[in-house]
Design a protein around this motif. Structure first.
Motif, mmCIF file in Angstrom:
data_model
loop_
_atom_site.group_PDB
_atom_site.id
_atom_site.type_symbol
_atom_site.label_atom_id
_atom_site.label_comp_id
_atom_site.label_asym_id
_atom_site.label_seq_id
_atom_site.Cartn_x
_atom_site.Cartn_y
_atom_site.Cartn_z
ATOM 1 N N ASP A 1 34.789 81.106 41.027
ATOM 2 C CA ASP A 1 33.439 81.344 40.514
ATOM 3 C C ASP A 1 33.242 80.737 39.131
ATOM 4 O O ASP A 1 32.122 80.347 38.773
ATOM 5 C CB ASP A 1 33.140 82.846 40.465
ATOM 6 C CG ASP A 1 32.893 83.439 41.845
ATOM 7 O OD1 ASP A 1 32.726 82.653 42.800
ATOM 8 O OD2 ASP A 1 32.877 84.679 41.966
ATOM 9 N N LEU B 1 31.573 77.281 38.826
ATOM 10 C CA LEU B 1 30.169 77.080 39.181
ATOM 11 C C LEU B 1 29.271 76.809 37.984
ATOM 12 O O LEU B 1 28.111 76.421 38.154
ATOM 13 C CB LEU B 1 29.658 78.287 39.970
ATOM 14 C CG LEU B 1 30.410 78.561 41.284
ATOM 15 C CD1 LEU B 1 29.822 79.761 42.004
ATOM 16 C CD2 LEU B 1 30.411 77.329 42.190
ATOM 17 N N THR B 2 29.791 76.982 36.774
ATOM 18 C CA THR B 2 29.024 76.652 35.570
ATOM 19 C C THR B 2 29.341 75.244 35.068
ATOM 20 O O THR B 2 28.821 74.826 34.034
ATOM 21 C CB THR B 2 29.332 77.656 34.446
ATOM 22 O OG1 THR B 2 30.731 77.588 34.125
ATOM 23 C CG2 THR B 2 28.972 79.075 34.876
ATOM 24 N N LYS C 1 30.427 70.873 35.946
ATOM 25 C CA LYS C 1 30.397 69.753 36.878
ATOM 26 C C LYS C 1 31.846 69.382 37.153
ATOM 27 O O LYS C 1 32.588 69.037 36.227
ATOM 28 C CB LYS C 1 29.640 68.563 36.285
ATOM 29 C CG LYS C 1 28.140 68.784 36.168
ATOM 30 C CD LYS C 1 27.449 67.535 35.628
ATOM 31 C CE LYS C 1 25.945 67.751 35.517
ATOM 32 N NZ LYS C 1 25.255 66.557 34.964
ATOM 33 N N LEU D 1 33.490 76.214 49.421
ATOM 34 C CA LEU D 1 32.692 76.243 48.196
ATOM 35 C C LEU D 1 32.217 74.839 47.828
ATOM 36 O O LEU D 1 31.048 74.641 47.458
ATOM 37 C CB LEU D 1 33.515 76.847 47.062
ATOM 38 C CG LEU D 1 32.795 77.085 45.728
ATOM 39 C CD1 LEU D 1 31.655 78.080 45.897
ATOM 40 C CD2 LEU D 1 33.782 77.570 44.670
ATOM 41 N N LYS E 1 31.721 72.336 49.810
ATOM 42 C CA LYS E 1 30.706 71.915 50.778
ATOM 43 C C LYS E 1 29.356 72.565 50.502
ATOM 44 O O LYS E 1 28.302 71.943 50.687
ATOM 45 C CB LYS E 1 31.182 72.255 52.195
ATOM 46 C CG LYS E 1 30.282 71.728 53.294
ATOM 47 C CD LYS E 1 30.874 72.007 54.665
ATOM 48 C CE LYS E 1 29.986 71.457 55.771
ATOM 49 N NZ LYS E 1 30.570 71.725 57.123
ATOM 50 N N SER E 2 29.389 73.810 50.026
ATOM 51 C CA SER E 2 28.141 74.558 49.824
ATOM 52 C C SER E 2 27.458 74.254 48.495
ATOM 53 O O SER E 2 26.287 74.584 48.318
ATOM 54 C CB SER E 2 28.415 76.062 49.914
ATOM 55 O OG SER E 2 29.175 76.507 48.796
ATOM 56 N N ARG E 3 28.185 73.620 47.549
ATOM 57 C CA ARG E 3 27.616 73.402 46.218
ATOM 58 C C ARG E 3 27.776 71.946 45.761
ATOM 59 O O ARG E 3 28.507 71.650 44.813
ATOM 60 C CB ARG E 3 28.273 74.348 45.205
ATOM 61 C CG ARG E 3 27.967 75.826 45.416
ATOM 62 C CD ARG E 3 26.478 76.145 45.247
ATOM 63 N NE ARG E 3 25.973 75.770 43.946
ATOM 64 C CZ ARG E 3 25.978 76.585 42.883
ATOM 65 N NH1 ARG E 3 26.443 77.823 43.002
ATOM 66 N NH2 ARG E 3 25.488 76.178 41.726
ATOM 67 N N PRO E 4 27.066 71.032 46.414
ATOM 68 C CA PRO E 4 27.142 69.629 45.982
ATOM 69 C C PRO E 4 26.567 69.405 44.589
ATOM 70 O O PRO E 4 26.814 68.359 43.978
ATOM 71 C CB PRO E 4 26.320 68.893 47.054
ATOM 72 C CG PRO E 4 25.405 69.935 47.617
ATOM 73 C CD PRO E 4 26.179 71.211 47.572
ATOM 74 N N ASP E 5 25.805 70.371 44.085
ATOM 75 C CA ASP E 5 25.290 70.263 42.721
ATOM 76 C C ASP E 5 26.390 70.454 41.682
ATOM 77 O O ASP E 5 26.281 69.982 40.548
ATOM 78 C CB ASP E 5 24.190 71.302 42.490
ATOM 79 C CG ASP E 5 24.670 72.726 42.745
ATOM 80 O OD1 ASP E 5 25.368 72.949 43.763
ATOM 81 O OD2 ASP E 5 24.358 73.620 41.933
ATOM 82 N N VAL E 6 27.469 71.131 42.070
ATOM 83 C CA VAL E 6 28.583 71.415 41.163
ATOM 84 C C VAL E 6 29.725 70.426 41.357
ATOM 85 O O VAL E 6 30.279 69.893 40.389
ATOM 86 C CB VAL E 6 29.101 72.855 41.381
ATOM 87 C CG1 VAL E 6 30.404 73.090 40.611
ATOM 88 C CG2 VAL E 6 28.046 73.868 40.975
ATOM 89 N N LYS F 1 31.444 67.019 42.449
ATOM 90 C CA LYS F 1 31.140 65.597 42.559
ATOM 91 C C LYS F 1 32.383 64.866 43.061
ATOM 92 O O LYS F 1 33.413 64.847 42.386
ATOM 93 C CB LYS F 1 30.716 65.035 41.198
ATOM 94 C CG LYS F 1 29.621 65.849 40.505
ATOM 95 C CD LYS F 1 28.339 65.901 41.322
ATOM 96 C CE LYS F 1 27.261 66.725 40.639
ATOM 97 N NZ LYS F 1 26.023 66.804 41.458
#
Length: 249
Positions: free
Chosen positions: A119, A122-123, A125, A141, A143-148, A150
């Motif tokens: 967790d 998640l803050t 990159k 995780l 796969k679910s958070r491409p915003d985090v 790279k």
């Protein structure tokens, strides 16, 4: 001499004509590295010792990890090295692993962030490598958070990630501790980057062979018996000493 005799006995017990065993992986030193270098990696040295003593030759080259996995899966090549079972659950794995691997989290030296669990990522990159298996929970995780998370690919994927980290394009790089330490030294980044924590548990890593090739079971049997012989003869210790490593058992 005892090692050669022992391994040739294994080869005789598994009749087969001499073959070229093809091994593919991305650069993951000290497990495997430059095919043209003085130190190709301890897993390549182990494979070469086992297969050449059994009358075979080894053809080792590097390519992006996803391509290596897919090519071996299709039977274009024989084996990969540096694999977790999660990387390719359909591959044929030996019963004996070829190392224990821990995961580290690397940041810029000025960063105050520390790893306290998934967790906490998640803050940030976070730089990862395309096609790598990081464990079931972490993979989900990612796969679910491409915003985090790279991802990068290529035979120099880790170098790309560390350079992105140095240039503040990402905040954290996730990598094997032993591989990261070797790469940081190679790149001269030891003073610029630091570890911000590691996973508590280590995971076994393997050489694994193609599910599509009928020779794979024979190669795995050679690997299992050959690994025992390397360890008993002291040659495994000699191989690991070359890389500043110790036996994981």
């Amino acid at each position: 001499m005892k090692l050669v005799i022992g391994l040739l006995t294994i080869a005789i017990s598994l009749p087969a004509s001499a073959a070229t065993v093809t091994i593919r992986a991305d650069d993951w030193f000290p497990m495997n590295g430059d095919p043209n270098g003085d130190k190709q990696g301890y897993m390549i040295d182990m494979a070469t010792a086992i297969f050449t003593a059994a009358g075979h030759t080894v053809d080792y080259k590097v390519m992006p990890w996803e391509r290596a996995i897919n090519s071996v899966r299709e039977g274009k090549f024989d084996c990969v090295v540096g694999a977790y079972p999660e990387d390719a659950p359909d591959f044929i794995f030996p019963s004996l692993n070829w190392g224990m691997d821990g995961t580290g989290y690397y940041v810029n030296n000025a960063s105050t962030w520390t790893f306290t669990g998934f967790d906490s990522l998640l803050t940030q990159k976070v730089g990862v490598i395309s096609g790598y298996a990081y464990g079931e929970e972490f993979d989900a995780l990612i796969k679910s958070r491409p915003d985090v998370f790279k991802d990068v690919s290529g035979t120099d994927a880790l170098e790309k990630n560390f350079k992105k980290l140095v240039n503040n394009r990402i905040d954290v790089v996730v990598e094997s501790v032993s591989v990261a330490n070797a790469k940081l030294k190679e790149l001269g980044f030891n003073e610029a980057l630091k570890s911000a924590g590691t996973n508590a548990e280590k995971a076994p890593i393997y050489i694994a062979c193609s599910p599509a090739k009928p020779t794979s079971k024979m190669y795995i049997e050679l690997i299992e018996k050959g690994t025992e012989t390397l360890r008993a003869s002291g040659q495994l210790k000699d191989i690991l000493n070359k890389y500043g490593l110790q036996d994981w058992q």
